[in-house]
Design an enzyme around this catalytic site. Structure first.
Site, PDB file in Angstrom:
ATOM      1  CD  GLU A 224       5.186  -0.926   2.028  1.00 21.52           C
ATOM      2  OE1 GLU A 224       6.322  -1.431   1.875  1.00 21.52           O
ATOM      3  OE2 GLU A 224       4.351  -0.810   1.098  1.00 21.52           O
TER       4      GLU A 224
ATOM      5  CB  CYS B 108       4.256   1.851 -12.124  1.00 26.47           C
ATOM      6  SG  CYS B 108       5.612   1.597 -10.955  1.00 26.47           S
TER       7      CYS B 108
ATOM      8  CB  ALA C 260      -0.957   0.005   1.194  1.00 31.93           C
ATOM      9  CB  ALA C 261       4.004   2.376   1.502  1.00 31.37           C
ATOM     10  N   PRO C 262       3.110   4.486  -0.810  1.00 32.21           N
ATOM     11  CG  PRO C 262       3.464   6.578  -1.790  1.00 32.21           C
ATOM     12  CD  PRO C 262       3.575   5.102  -2.079  1.00 32.21           C
ATOM     13  N   GLY C 263       0.510   5.334  -0.241  1.00 38.74           N
ATOM     14  CA  GLY C 263      -0.885   5.512   0.131  1.00 38.74           C
ATOM     15  C   GLY C 263      -1.785   6.123  -0.919  1.00 38.74           C
TER      16      GLY C 263
ATOM     17  NE  ARG D  53       7.591   1.528   0.064  1.00 35.14           N
ATOM     18  CZ  ARG D  53       7.130   2.273  -0.935  1.00 35.14           C
ATOM     19  NH1 ARG D  53       7.761   3.415  -1.244  1.00 35.14           N
ATOM     20  NH2 ARG D  53       6.067   1.926  -1.608  1.00 35.14           N
TER      21      ARG D  53
ATOM     22  CG  ASP E  70       0.329  -0.749  -7.269  1.00 37.50           C
ATOM     23  OD1 ASP E  70       0.236  -0.894  -8.492  1.00 37.50           O
ATOM     24  OD2 ASP E  70       0.987   0.161  -6.734  1.00 37.50           O
TER      25      ASP E  70
END
Length: 434
Positions: free
Chosen positions: A133, A231, A110-113, A138, A178
């Site tokens: 996380e 990404c 999850a980080a940074p959010g 982080r 992610d």
């Protein structure tokens, strides 16, 4: 920008028809974006308050391109959690997840959010969002961003994906994975990502992602949704991992992208710089319906009886009351979801930390004043210049005011202090100070 030759050859094989367009884009400025926090402010009110251009990004609702603005992280409105700086295409995976109010949702990496807070906006303070996380530093940043956003139904964990899966097997309606990746979609905005790229790292990331994906699958309840996103552009980290997971688990079905903007390959969505975003990949899968072998009932956290005098003090500071309160030793929390146990996972924050009891006095915490669920009733309005001093840790004038006060920008709290009738002692967290 000098890109690795092996990467260029891989991209030429991946997008032969649009490779020239991709190369041309890499010499242009990176896209910047932000998302309006609709838990606190509407888009119309936001643009009435901020000098930002209203340039909607096509990848998600309430996402916009950020142009002509610098140092937006130092603005009082950012400190108040009215918007989140987010690369435009990164918002596509939450749109694909499509969380609804009342759902139980997991953001596994999850980080940074950015995606955690975006999911929280979709849930509208109903249901439960668990944000995990594995990296402790982080994870601390994740806590700060969730608190700034005012989310009253978010739990933050610092655990491995395996620990989360063991504690929450087949528990969530929707899971976002992610995963950490080789970052090829970060090249324009982060030159370090270019330096760190290698074919070996791509393969290393792809293997690590398989391990994380397996744990994400375990967390999805029958009939639930799993969205996998990165990404990066490499097929090894994207489509090949989706195919691997579908082969491992025949009860998973790859679903359509629900009108998400971008290019499509094998049922997955891809976004390149020439599509208006830095780069993202996402795939949505559904686990087939069946009877689960695991109970959805969770034991409650073991705590102490909440001190009634502290509750009354809390109620005097906010314009509502929380459905649930929890006290453990000197700390008191509030939330909109029962305070359930997190199993073997390290728990960093369960919904909203309201404050602490110290020497039979209640001392409020930052989260009490930044909450979007029950907002502070006492506060002082300050100018931008005064708020900048406050964010640096300085005291402010507060003539005639006494007690704990929200420090506000145009009606929105970004922190608090304690007034003695003349000055306001600064209680802005040290880690957030400019």
């Amino acid at each position: 920008m000098m890109l690795p030759q092996a990467f260029l050859e891989a991209m030429k094989r991946l997008i032969p028809e649009s490779f020239a367009s991709y190369l041309a884009c890499m010499h242009q400025e990176a896209y910047r974006g932000f998302r309006v926090n609709t838990l606190k402010i509407s888009a119309d009110d936001f643009f009435a308050q901020f000098p930002f251009e209203r340039l909607p990004a096509p990848f998600s609702k309430n996402s916009y391109y950020l142009k002509g603005q610098s140092a937006v992280g130092t603005l009082p409105g950012h400190a108040a959690g009215l918007f989140y700086v987010q690369e435009p295409s990164a918002a596509c995976s939450v749109k694909l997840l499509d969380p609804k109010p009342g759902m139980r949702v997991l953001d596994l990496c999850a980080a940074p959010g950015s995606k955690t807070t975006q999911i929280a906006e979709c849930l509208q303070q109903e249901g439960l969002l668990v944000a995990n996380e594995i990296n402790p530093h982080r994870a601390g940043i994740l806590v700060e961003n969730v608190e700034r956003h005012g989310c009253a139904n978010v739990v933050v964990l610092n655990a491995s994906p395996r620990e989360v899966a063991e504690s929450f097997t087949e528990y969530f309606d929707a899971v976002l994975c992610d995963a950490p990746c080789s970052g090829e979609g970060m090249f324009r905005k982060n030159p370090e990502a270019v330096k760190e790229w290698s074919e070996e790292n791509v393969l290393f990331c792809a293997q690590r992602q398989k391990s994380i994906l397996e744990q994400a699958y375990r967390c999805v309840k029958p009939g639930g949704i799993l969205v996998y996103s990165t990404c990066t552009f490499s097929r090894e980290e994207n489509e090949e991992n989706v195919c691997w997971l579908l082969h491992q688990h025949p009860d998973l079905i790859l679903e359509d992208a629900n009108g998400t903007q971008g290019q499509f390959a094998s049922g997955c969505i891809r976004i390149y710089p020439m599509d208006g975003g830095e780069g993202h990949f996402a795939a949505r899968m559904r686990k087939k319906e069946r009877a689960s072998l695991f109970s959805s009932r969770r034991p409650l956290l073991k705590g102490d009886d909440v001190d009634e005098w502290a509750r009354r003090k809390i109620d005097s500071l906010i314009d509502g009351t929380y459905p649930y309160y929890f006290q453990y030793k000197d700390k008191i929390y509030g939330g909109v979801y029962p305070f359930i146990s997190m199993g073997k996972c390290r728990l960093l924050r369960h919904q909203i930390l309201l404050g602490r009891i110290k020497n039979r006095r209640f001392e409020p915490a930052q989260g009490l004043f930044l909450s979007a669920y029950a907002r502070p009733v006492t506060g002082v309005q300050y100018t931008d210049a005064e708020l900048l001093r406050f964010m640096h840790g300085e005291t402010l004038l507060a003539k005639g005011q006494k007690g704990y006060m929200a420090v506000k920008w145009k009606g929105y709290a970004l922190g608090f202090g304690k007034a003695d009738g003349t000055i306001l002692k600064n209680h802005y967290p040290h880690d957030l100070r400019l």
